[in-house]
Design a protein around this motif. Structure first.
Motif, short mmCIF file in Angstrom:
data_model
loop_
_atom_site.label_atom_id
_atom_site.label_comp_id
_atom_site.label_asym_id
_atom_site.label_seq_id
_atom_site.Cartn_x
_atom_site.Cartn_y
_atom_site.Cartn_z
N LEU A 55 -4.41 5.72 1.29
CA LEU A 55 -3.58 7.18 0.98
C LEU A 55 -2.01 6.99 0.95
N GLY A 56 -1.53 5.75 0.74
CA GLY A 56 -0.09 5.46 1.07
C GLY A 56 0.70 5.42 1.93
N VAL A 57 0.33 5.41 3.09
CA VAL A 57 0.99 5.53 4.52
C VAL A 57 0.56 4.45 5.48
N PRO A 58 0.78 3.20 5.13
CA PRO A 58 0.46 1.97 5.69
C PRO A 58 1.04 1.94 7.01
N THR A 59 2.15 2.40 7.27
CA THR A 59 2.76 2.37 8.59
C THR A 59 2.36 3.38 9.64
N ALA A 85 0.97 -1.20 0.09
CA ALA A 85 0.00 -0.11 -0.01
C ALA A 85 0.95 1.27 -0.10
N ALA A 86 2.17 0.97 0.40
CA ALA A 86 2.80 2.19 0.41
C ALA A 86 3.16 2.98 -0.93
N LEU A 87 2.92 1.91 -1.95
CA LEU A 87 2.90 2.41 -3.37
C LEU A 87 1.96 3.61 -3.72
N SER A 88 0.79 3.57 -3.08
CA SER A 88 -0.36 4.54 -3.28
C SER A 88 0.24 5.87 -3.24
N ALA A 89 0.96 6.29 -2.24
CA ALA A 89 1.41 7.74 -1.86
C ALA A 89 2.30 8.40 -3.19
N ALA A 90 2.72 7.29 -4.07
CA ALA A 90 3.79 7.79 -5.32
C ALA A 90 3.01 7.74 -6.41
N LEU A 91 1.71 7.73 -6.53
CA LEU A 91 0.88 7.42 -7.80
C LEU A 91 0.40 9.04 -8.19
N HIS A 92 1.06 9.52 -9.34
CA HIS A 92 0.66 10.82 -9.90
C HIS A 92 0.92 10.70 -11.20
N ASP A 93 0.02 11.37 -12.03
CA ASP A 93 -0.14 11.08 -13.51
C ASP A 93 1.02 11.47 -14.28
N GLY A 94 1.61 10.69 -15.15
CA GLY A 94 2.93 10.86 -15.73
C GLY A 94 4.05 10.46 -15.01
N ARG A 95 4.20 10.17 -13.89
CA ARG A 95 5.28 9.75 -12.97
C ARG A 95 5.63 8.40 -13.47
N GLU A 101 -1.75 13.02 6.57
CA GLU A 101 -1.19 14.08 5.47
C GLU A 101 0.18 14.37 6.13
N TRP A 102 0.53 14.34 7.55
CA TRP A 102 1.78 14.69 7.93
C TRP A 102 2.63 13.44 7.42
N MET A 103 2.32 12.43 7.20
CA MET A 103 3.22 11.17 6.72
C MET A 103 3.36 11.29 5.06
N ARG A 104 2.32 11.80 4.54
CA ARG A 104 2.44 11.93 3.13
C ARG A 104 3.25 13.05 2.64
N SER A 105 3.70 14.13 3.58
CA SER A 105 4.56 15.16 3.57
C SER A 105 6.00 14.53 3.24
N HIS A 106 6.34 13.65 3.53
CA HIS A 106 7.72 13.09 3.48
C HIS A 106 7.73 11.63 3.62
#
Length: 431
Positions: A299-303, A134-144, A269-274
């Motif tokens: 949302l990509g921060v399963p930890t 699930a950590a992959l989810s935070a890196a998903l952005h169109d074109g990346r 959102e705190w964890m998604r910042s970095h």
């Protein structure tokens, strides 16, 4: 343990033939060869050292294993570059860099970018080896462009399923197997109809992200759309959340306590910042606590760590925070004091409320400790008959403060009148 250095040799799928002369000489001279069974099998017979396979689980066994061979010439085998998601990091932490000699090999990421023609510095790498996919989810952005370090033969299908679930079914996937070896192979396809059966367990997955137009767009900035979170109304709304994250000011490696987690939006959102940011969400309601876990996965921060229980008692034994957010239960006896005393010098505390009782409490703490007291008011345009008017949301009072070292600043002058704070436990709705 002896102070003799430990040599770490990176080796690829091409085995002995792909090693540099210095790496071959180190392996021939070693009295003890430690590695995975697959790596040890790549060595020829003239590497005469005692062969020791890593036990499972690996990390807890490392200190004892090194101690058992103290004083001997030890050579550890690692896949590719030992310092890139490899055993080198663990050994450096245990032994210290001065007792480590690292002889790297090209990593699977270097090989993959070479095969694909992707610039390495512009490609994001996510490892799912021993980590939740699930950590992959935070890196998903169109074109990346992403490279996923696989945990086995089943990983490509799991990645394809996650991409479909997150609205990235049109993404193009390329699975690169046995990179650098004679048996190197690649297969390709779209995530939405991934056609391939599990192949070689030694693989890297390249993803060219393409978002389905109907999927919710999730930006990098604080203040994700409210609909990104499953919730029962216990949610810090988007505009207030963005202001709250700005006041909390996350930085790499820092830990947040999200007290009164609700839907978990602030901690998430705190964890998604970095990628190195950490958070503990404390929520007394078990249904909401379980919902926080689901939101964190989506949302990509399963930890994100979720603690179920009432604050302040549930805060006992938590690691020291760099910042604390209080979004509910402010008037619970001892809560503010517990959070304040847990902060080290330089730590930040942010508290939001919509009730007069808690506002009086925050005003008193602001008088005693300083910081910034802010009223946040948001209005949305809504239909009014055939026209459009403003609908005002409940105003939010926010106190943000940094704990300074040494004696705290003197109290501010006490106002002529000061309301008494409500002292009974009260679970407030997130504004």
């Amino acid at each position: 343990m002896s102070h003799a250095p430990v040599t770490v040799v990176g080796i690829g799928a091409d085995g002995w033939s792909g090693l540099a002369p210095g790496s071959r000489e180190a392996l021939r001279r070693a009295e003890v060869l430690i590695g995975g069974p697959r790596q040890l099998d790549l060595l020829p017979g003239d590497c005469t050292g005692e062969r020791v396979a890593w036990p499972s689980p690996l990390r807890p066994a490392v200190p004892g294993l090194l101690a058992a061979h103290a004083g001997r010439r030890v050579c550890v085998l690692a896949s590719g570059d030992p310092m890139f998601f490899g055993i080198g990091r663990t050994l450096a932490g245990i032994l210290g860099a001065e007792r480590l000699r690292v002889l790297p090999h090209p990593s699977s990421v270097s090989y993959a970018c070479a095969r694909l023609g992707w610039p390495l510095e512009a490609t994001e790498v996510i490892s799912v080896v021993g980590r939740p996919p699930a950590a992959l989810s935070a890196a998903l952005h169109d074109g990346r462009r992403l490279l996923v370090l696989s945990s086995g033969a089943e990983t490509p299908a799991a990645v394809a399923a996650l991409l479909r679930e997150r609205g990235y079914g049109p993404s193009r996937m390329t699975v690169l197997e046995q990179l650098g070896a004679e048996r190197e192979r690649r297969v390709e396809g779209a995530a939405q109809d991934w056609p391939h059966l599990p192949g070689d367990p030694l693989n890297v997955i390249a993803v060219e992200c393409r978002r389905d137009p109907s999927a919710l767009r999730l930006p990098l900035t604080p203040g994700l759309p409210d609909e990104a979170f499953a919730h029962d109304g216990q949610l810090t709304k988007r505009h207030v959340r963005a202001a709250t994250l700005a006041a909390l000011a996350p930085a790499p490696g820092e830990l947040l306590w999200d007290v009164g987690g609700g839907s978990g939006s602030i901690g998430i959102e705190w964890m998604r910042s970095h990628p190195s940011c950490r958070a503990v969400a404390v929520e007394r309601d078990p249904v909401r606590a379980e919902r926080i876990t689901r939101n964190a996965d989506a949302l990509g921060v399963p930890t994100l760590r979720v603690v179920t229980g009432p604050a302040p008692s549930a805060l006992t034994d938590l690691p020291t925070p760099d910042a604390v957010f209080i979004g509910g239960g402010l008037t619970a006896p001892g809560l503010l004091t517990t959070c304040w005393e847990a902060l080290p010098p330089g730590g930040r505390l942010v508290a939001n409320t919509v009730t007069l009782e808690s506002e009086a409490l925050l005003t008193d703490w602001y008088r005693r400790h300083g910081g910034e007291l802010t009223r946040l008011a948001v209005a949305h345009a809504v239909p009014v008959g055939g026209f459009t008017g403003w609908r005002q949301a409940m105003p939010v009072t926010q106190w943000a403060v940094t704990r300074r070292p040494g004696p705290q600043q003197p109290p501010r002058p006490r106002p002529t009148t000061h309301p008494t704070a409500h002292t009974h436990p009260h679970q407030e709705a997130h504004p």
